[in-house]
Motif scaffolding. Structure first.
Motif, short mmCIF file in Angstrom:
data_model
loop_
_atom_site.label_atom_id
_atom_site.label_comp_id
_atom_site.label_asym_id
_atom_site.label_seq_id
_atom_site.Cartn_x
_atom_site.Cartn_y
_atom_site.Cartn_z
N ALA A 12 0.84 -1.21 0.00
CA ALA A 12 0.00 0.00 0.00
C ALA A 12 0.87 1.25 0.00
O ALA A 12 1.85 1.34 0.74
N LYS A 15 -2.11 3.50 3.18
CA LYS A 15 -2.39 2.28 3.94
C LYS A 15 -3.84 2.15 4.41
O LYS A 15 -4.53 3.14 4.62
N TYR A 16 -4.20 0.89 4.62
CA TYR A 16 -5.47 0.53 5.30
C TYR A 16 -5.08 0.25 6.74
O TYR A 16 -4.21 -0.58 7.00
N LYS A 19 -10.68 -1.10 11.08
CA LYS A 19 -11.95 -1.58 10.53
C LYS A 19 -13.13 -0.90 11.20
O LYS A 19 -13.11 -0.67 12.41
N ILE A 25 -15.04 -7.24 7.51
CA ILE A 25 -13.79 -6.56 7.16
C ILE A 25 -14.06 -5.34 6.28
O ILE A 25 -13.75 -5.31 5.08
N ARG A 70 -9.96 -19.32 8.78
CA ARG A 70 -10.15 -18.18 7.86
C ARG A 70 -10.43 -18.67 6.45
O ARG A 70 -11.23 -18.08 5.72
N SER A 138 -9.08 -11.34 4.06
CA SER A 138 -8.10 -10.38 4.57
C SER A 138 -8.34 -9.08 3.82
O SER A 138 -8.42 -9.08 2.59
N GLY A 139 -8.45 -7.98 4.55
CA GLY A 139 -8.82 -6.71 3.91
C GLY A 139 -7.97 -6.39 2.70
O GLY A 139 -8.48 -6.15 1.59
N SER A 140 -6.65 -6.41 2.89
CA SER A 140 -5.76 -6.00 1.80
C SER A 140 -5.84 -6.92 0.58
O SER A 140 -5.42 -6.54 -0.51
N ARG A 143 -7.31 -5.83 -2.78
CA ARG A 143 -6.49 -5.02 -3.69
C ARG A 143 -5.57 -5.89 -4.55
O ARG A 143 -4.76 -5.34 -5.29
N SER A 193 -1.14 -7.51 12.42
CA SER A 193 -1.85 -6.34 11.88
C SER A 193 -3.29 -6.26 12.40
O SER A 193 -3.77 -5.21 12.78
N ARG A 194 -3.94 -7.41 12.38
CA ARG A 194 -5.36 -7.44 12.74
C ARG A 194 -5.57 -6.92 14.16
O ARG A 194 -6.46 -6.10 14.41
N MET A 197 -4.37 -3.08 14.43
CA MET A 197 -5.30 -2.04 13.94
C MET A 197 -6.52 -1.92 14.85
O MET A 197 -7.03 -0.83 15.06
N ASP A 284 5.04 -1.26 6.09
CA ASP A 284 3.80 -1.88 6.57
C ASP A 284 3.88 -2.07 8.08
O ASP A 284 4.75 -1.51 8.72
N ALA A 285 3.03 -2.91 8.61
CA ALA A 285 3.05 -3.16 10.06
C ALA A 285 4.16 -4.14 10.38
O ALA A 285 3.93 -5.26 10.81
C1 2P0 Z 1 -2.16 -2.25 4.06
N1 2P0 Z 1 -1.72 -3.52 6.17
O1 2P0 Z 1 -2.86 -1.34 3.60
C2 2P0 Z 1 -1.93 -2.24 5.56
C3 2P0 Z 1 -0.73 -1.44 5.94
C4 2P0 Z 1 -0.62 -3.52 7.06
C5 2P0 Z 1 -0.14 -2.13 7.12
O2 2P0 Z 1 -3.50 -4.42 5.23
O3 2P0 Z 1 -7.28 -7.96 9.42
O4 2P0 Z 1 -3.68 -8.53 6.68
O5 2P0 Z 1 -6.85 -9.42 7.44
O6 2P0 Z 1 -7.97 -7.22 7.14
O7 2P0 Z 1 -5.19 -6.96 5.37
C6 2P0 Z 1 -2.45 -5.75 6.78
O8 2P0 Z 1 -3.69 -6.10 7.22
O9 2P0 Z 1 -5.57 -7.32 7.82
C7 2P0 Z 1 -2.60 -4.51 6.01
P1 2P0 Z 1 -6.99 -8.01 7.95
P2 2P0 Z 1 -4.55 -7.32 6.65
O10 2P0 Z 1 -1.61 -3.10 3.33
#
Ligand code: 2P0
Length: 328
Positions: A12, A15-16, A19, A25, A70, A138-140, A143, A193-194, A197, A284-285
């Motif tokens: 990213a 970033k995301y 939630k 998600i 999951r 998983s949110g990301s 993308r 990350s989960r 956040m 990232d995280a």
């Molecule tokens: C991202 N990250 O936008 C951000 C930046 C980490 C830091 O998306 O809980 O594994 O499965 O939705 O997608 C990492 O979080 O978390 C992430 P869930 P995900 O890439």
């Protein structure tokens, strides 16, 4: 009732982080990423007509616990939506990139799983539906269904039907862009990350400011990507990474994903710019920085990463769409 799909991970640039709905998600803010070719995860899904437990194999071993749950939860969504009756499934997934890259494979894994599972269930390809399904894993991952530069629009609906990744520019838009992953630490991060956040949303007083700012940045960056303006894109990516981490630092207890070597690379990145080499970082995280640069400066930037403690440097460029491939 069987299909195999391949998807790239993504990094990213905006970033995301956080939630508004944990079950579906759904994010508080939009985000924007670029897929990382040539790294990829390939996933095979086969539905049977039998009853019984799903078989889930990831990187050569049988998955258990939360990791398995999951995958099963996503397969359950497909079984509920399918027009035909689907029984237990067999799922086999493997990533081709070194664990040492320090990149989460979950985005690529759930994107490949969503495409393979829907196809195996008899659905025609539909990137929006696939992205929505991948997001549930998983949110990301939403993308990583399409390649190139993808924005995940946060959406407003409670059911998440307007929260999915949409390609802004394809993989061929900016062929000279390079994303160098510098592996400065192999330690498993303490807070996933989960959980990180969630803690940030619940306890960081800066969270509302983060969400508002990131929402605006996920739009502001688009014309700069369109112009392939590395300095402008890199400046937004760095600023957004700092702001995400600043929001996490302010959580209670504080969340710090940086290591001393991370800061050393960030300093080196500034020094590179002072000397006229275009390089900007994102993070990232976790402690491993990803440097944005161009093909012409790739060797210089890789050398600097190594000099500042990167045990390995993985060079990536914009990758393509998730796609169906022959069975392995
Ligand atoms: C991202 N990250 O936008 C951000 C930046 C980490 C830091 O998306 O809980 O594994 O499965 O939705 O997608 C990492 O979080 O978390 C992430 P869930 P995900 O890439």
């Amino acid at each position: 009732m069987r299909a195999t799909a391949k998807a790239h991970p993504n990094i990213a640039l905006v970033k995301y982080w956080g939630k508004r709905d944990e079950r579906l998600i759904l994010p508080h803010q939009s985000s924007l990423s670029v897929t990382l070719g040539p790294l990829a995860v390939t996933t095979m899904v086969e539905f049977t007509t039998e009853r019984g437990a799903d078989e889930v194999r990831i990187n050569g071993r049988t998955a258990a616990g939360a990791e398995r749950e999951r995958v099963v939860a996503l397969l359950d969504v497909v079984r509920r939506e399918a027009k035909k009756r689907l029984g237990r499934a067999r799922m086999v997934s493997a990533g081709d990139f070194p664990a040492a890259a320090g990149l989460a494979s979950s985005a690529a894994a759930f994107a490949a799983l969503a495409v393979a599972a829907r196809t195996a269930a008899g659905f025609a390809r539909d990137t929006r539906a696939e992205s929505i399904l991948a997001r549930r894993g998983s949110g990301s991952a939403c993308r990583s269904v399409q390649g190139g530069f993808v924005r995940w629009n946060r959406g407003r609906r409670a059911d998440g039907k307007d929260s999915f990744g949409e390609q802004v520019f394809g993989e061929r838009h900016w062929p000279e862009l390079r994303l160098l992953v510098g592996m400065v630490s192999r330690e498993e991060k303490e807070v996933k990350s989960r959980d990180g956040m969630r803690a940030t949303v619940e306890t960081s007083p800066y969270y509302p400011a983060w969400a508002k700012d990131a929402e605006a940045e996920a739009r502001r960056i688009v014309p700069f990507i369109k112009r392939r303006d590395l300095e402008a894109v890199g400046t937004i990516a760095e600023q957004n990474a700092w702001r995400m981490h600043a929001t996490a630092f302010a959580a209670m207890p504080p969340l710090c994903y940086l290591k001393p070597q991370t800061l050393s690379v960030i300093e080196a990145c500034r020094e590179l710019r002072r000397r006229g080499t275009g390089a900007w970082f994102t993070l990232d995280a976790g402690p491993n920085p990803v440097l944005l640069t161009t093909a012409g400066d790739e060797a210089t930037v890789a050398r600097v990463l190594e000099q500042h403690g990167a045990a390995e440097v993985v060079s990536c460029r914009p990758g393509g769409d998730a796609e169906l491939v022959p069975a392995p």
